[in-house]
Design a protein around this motif. Structure first.
Motif, PDB file in Angstrom:
ATOM      1  N   GLU A 192     -13.281  -4.626  -1.809  1.00  0.00           N
ATOM      2  CA  GLU A 192     -12.837  -4.244  -3.148  1.00  0.00           C
ATOM      3  C   GLU A 192     -13.963  -3.469  -3.851  1.00  0.00           C
ATOM      4  OE1 GLU A 192     -11.538  -6.544  -7.117  1.00  0.00           O
ATOM      5  OE2 GLU A 192     -10.316  -7.080  -5.369  1.00  0.00           O
ATOM      6  N   ILE A 193     -14.249  -2.293  -3.280  1.00  0.00           N
ATOM      7  CA  ILE A 193     -15.311  -1.438  -3.804  1.00  0.00           C
ATOM      8  C   ILE A 193     -14.925   0.034  -3.644  1.00  0.00           C
ATOM      9  CG2 ILE A 193     -17.204  -3.055  -3.308  1.00  0.00           C
ATOM     10  CD1 ILE A 193     -17.795  -1.298  -0.806  1.00  0.00           C
ATOM     11  N   LEU A 194     -15.599   0.882  -4.382  1.00  0.00           N
ATOM     12  CA  LEU A 194     -15.559   2.317  -4.133  1.00  0.00           C
ATOM     13  C   LEU A 194     -16.901   2.678  -3.520  1.00  0.00           C
ATOM     14  CD1 LEU A 194     -14.056   3.723  -7.468  1.00  0.00           C
ATOM     15  CD2 LEU A 194     -12.853   3.238  -5.344  1.00  0.00           C
ATOM     16  N   CYS A 195     -16.894   3.527  -2.511  1.00  0.00           N
ATOM     17  CA  CYS A 195     -18.149   3.921  -1.901  1.00  0.00           C
ATOM     18  C   CYS A 195     -18.967   4.756  -2.892  1.00  0.00           C
ATOM     19  CB  CYS A 195     -17.908   4.703  -0.617  1.00  0.00           C
ATOM     20  SG  CYS A 195     -17.199   6.348  -0.863  1.00  0.00           S
ATOM     21  N   GLU A 196     -20.224   4.942  -2.584  1.00  0.00           N
ATOM     22  CA  GLU A 196     -21.127   5.667  -3.473  1.00  0.00           C
ATOM     23  C   GLU A 196     -20.639   7.079  -3.736  1.00  0.00           C
ATOM     24  OE1 GLU A 196     -25.855   6.983  -3.756  1.00  0.00           O
ATOM     25  OE2 GLU A 196     -25.151   5.708  -2.113  1.00  0.00           O
ATOM     26  N   ASN A 197     -20.082   7.717  -2.723  1.00  0.00           N
ATOM     27  CA  ASN A 197     -19.589   9.084  -2.879  1.00  0.00           C
ATOM     28  C   ASN A 197     -18.446   9.161  -3.890  1.00  0.00           C
ATOM     29  OD1 ASN A 197     -19.436  11.976  -1.822  1.00  0.00           O
ATOM     30  ND2 ASN A 197     -17.362  11.268  -1.386  1.00  0.00           N
ATOM     31  N   CYS A 198     -17.506   8.217  -3.809  1.00  0.00           N
ATOM     32  CA  CYS A 198     -16.366   8.206  -4.729  1.00  0.00           C
ATOM     33  C   CYS A 198     -16.813   7.866  -6.152  1.00  0.00           C
ATOM     34  CB  CYS A 198     -15.308   7.213  -4.251  1.00  0.00           C
ATOM     35  SG  CYS A 198     -14.411   7.758  -2.769  1.00  0.00           S
ATOM     36  N   ARG A 199     -17.780   6.952  -6.272  1.00  0.00           N
ATOM     37  CA  ARG A 199     -18.299   6.602  -7.597  1.00  0.00           C
ATOM     38  C   ARG A 199     -18.928   7.812  -8.270  1.00  0.00           C
ATOM     39  NH1 ARG A 199     -16.725   2.298 -10.349  1.00  0.00           N
ATOM     40  NH2 ARG A 199     -18.668   2.450 -11.515  1.00  0.00           N
ATOM     41  N   LYS A 200     -19.660   8.582  -7.496  1.00  0.00           N
ATOM     42  CA  LYS A 200     -20.318   9.773  -8.056  1.00  0.00           C
ATOM     43  C   LYS A 200     -19.288  10.789  -8.535  1.00  0.00           C
ATOM     44  CE  LYS A 200     -24.675   9.602  -5.469  1.00  0.00           C
ATOM     45  NZ  LYS A 200     -25.487  10.238  -4.399  1.00  0.00           N
ATOM     46  N   GLN A 201     -18.201  10.911  -7.782  1.00  0.00           N
ATOM     47  CA  GLN A 201     -17.183  11.903  -8.121  1.00  0.00           C
ATOM     48  C   GLN A 201     -16.515  11.629  -9.467  1.00  0.00           C
ATOM     49  OE1 GLN A 201     -14.388  13.269  -5.042  1.00  0.00           O
ATOM     50  NE2 GLN A 201     -15.625  12.131  -3.567  1.00  0.00           N
ATOM     51  N   ILE A 202     -16.369  10.343  -9.822  1.00  0.00           N
ATOM     52  CA  ILE A 202     -15.651  10.040 -11.066  1.00  0.00           C
ATOM     53  C   ILE A 202     -16.554   9.564 -12.194  1.00  0.00           C
ATOM     54  CG2 ILE A 202     -13.458   9.519  -9.953  1.00  0.00           C
ATOM     55  CD1 ILE A 202     -14.137   6.541 -10.385  1.00  0.00           C
ATOM     56  N   SER A 203     -17.858   9.494 -11.947  1.00  0.00           N
ATOM     57  CA  SER A 203     -18.761   8.981 -12.979  1.00  0.00           C
ATOM     58  C   SER A 203     -18.696   9.802 -14.261  1.00  0.00           C
ATOM     59  CB  SER A 203     -20.199   8.933 -12.468  1.00  0.00           C
ATOM     60  OG  SER A 203     -20.638  10.229 -12.112  1.00  0.00           O
ATOM     61  N   TYR A 204     -18.554  11.109 -14.119  1.00  0.00           N
ATOM     62  CA  TYR A 204     -18.504  11.963 -15.309  1.00  0.00           C
ATOM     63  C   TYR A 204     -17.186  11.805 -16.063  1.00  0.00           C
ATOM     64  CZ  TYR A 204     -15.321  15.232 -13.009  1.00  0.00           C
ATOM     65  OH  TYR A 204     -14.233  15.795 -12.400  1.00  0.00           O
ATOM     66  N   VAL A 205     -16.107  11.474 -15.330  1.00  0.00           N
ATOM     67  CA  VAL A 205     -14.797  11.265 -15.974  1.00  0.00           C
ATOM     68  C   VAL A 205     -14.828  10.004 -16.826  1.00  0.00           C
ATOM     69  CG1 VAL A 205     -12.357  10.805 -15.562  1.00  0.00           C
ATOM     70  CG2 VAL A 205     -13.585  12.422 -14.096  1.00  0.00           C
ATOM     71  N   LEU A 206     -15.430   8.948 -16.310  1.00  0.00           N
ATOM     72  CA  LEU A 206     -15.430   7.660 -16.988  1.00  0.00           C
ATOM     73  C   LEU A 206     -16.388   7.630 -18.173  1.00  0.00           C
ATOM     74  CD1 LEU A 206     -15.432   5.330 -13.860  1.00  0.00           C
ATOM     75  CD2 LEU A 206     -13.491   5.975 -15.287  1.00  0.00           C
ATOM     76  N   LYS A 207     -17.327   8.587 -18.241  1.00  0.00           N
ATOM     77  CA  LYS A 207     -18.316   8.557 -19.314  1.00  0.00           C
ATOM     78  C   LYS A 207     -18.201   9.735 -20.269  1.00  0.00           C
ATOM     79  CE  LYS A 207     -21.622   5.866 -16.656  1.00  0.00           C
ATOM     80  NZ  LYS A 207     -22.986   5.770 -16.071  1.00  0.00           N
ATOM     81  N   ASP A 208     -17.156  10.561 -20.136  1.00  0.00           N
ATOM     82  CA  ASP A 208     -16.963  11.683 -21.063  1.00  0.00           C
ATOM     83  C   ASP A 208     -16.601  11.185 -22.447  1.00  0.00           C
ATOM     84  OD1 ASP A 208     -17.661  13.646 -19.394  1.00  0.00           O
ATOM     85  OD2 ASP A 208     -15.647  14.357 -18.941  1.00  0.00           O
TER      86      ASP A 208
END
Length: 208
Positions: A192-208
């Motif tokens: 029940e995790i997102l890999c580091e690559n997927c986390r990086k891809q959406i980090s900017y979406v979640l913090k806009d």
């Protein structure tokens, strides 16, 4: 010369005021509405809420249950079309929410390749504002209710990930964003995790 210095000083004063009092913070915590359909289990709804809030650091609200829309029902297979359901959810999404996640116990399906009506566990626009998860296929072959809940938590995190713009992951076999290909075994294998690559891809979406 003195007059020019005074004008520059006044301009600098107003610019400094604008910088400190007018510019708002760019941080916006994403708000997700969780929409149960009909008699969806309340305990599993709460589990979903905890799962998505923790994974994406968002604020979610559980809405009152509603009926499944009749227009989404596919009579030949006694199931509901997932694409129709997510479009319906998008239409009824209340202002103030960024995304809406539907939960149902009914079987759902979509068109996939040569299959006109392919049974699935969930579907979400990518990127988009609506997604749906179904318990129907998640329950198959489960040892107990705990495993059903674990699977469904993963399904809803996955579909919401598509809403945030994530594709199916090909970097890590344990990542929740890998394609399940209709198999619960794939869900069981994933953490029940997102890999580091997927986390990086959406980090900017979640913090806009």
């Amino acid at each position: 010369m003195k007059q020019l210095i005074v004008i520059i000083a006044i301009c600098l004063f107003f610019l400094s005021c604008e910088d400190t009092t007018i510019i708002p913070s760019k941080f916006h915590k994403i708000k997700v509405a969780i929409q149960p359909f009909e008699s969806f289990p309340q305990d599993i709804t709460k589990e979903v809420q905890m799962a998505i809030d923790s994974m994406y650091d968002i604020e979610s609200t559980i809405l009152s249950p509603i009926d499944l829309p009749k227009h989404a029902y596919y009579t030949p297979r006694n199931r509901y079309r997932a694409d129709s359901l997510i479009r319906y959810l998008k239409r009824i999404k209340i202002n103030g929410y960024d995304k809406i996640l539907g939960l149902t116990t009914s079987d759902i399906s979509t068109t996939k390749g040569d299959y006109k009506d392919f049974g699935i566990m969930g579907l979400g626009f990518r990127p988009g504002s609506s997604c749906i998860g179904s318990l129907y296929r998640v329950q198959r072959g489960a040892r107990n209710r705990k495993q059903i809940i674990e699977r469904f938590r993963k399904v809803t995190i996955h579909e919401l990930g598509h809403n945030f713009g994530l594709k199916h992951c090909t970097y890590n076999s344990k990542c929740l964003m890998q394609s399940a290909k209709g198999k619960v075994a794939t869900i069981d294998h994933a953490d029940e995790i997102l890999c580091e690559n997927c986390r990086k891809q959406i980090s900017y979406v979640l913090k806009d």
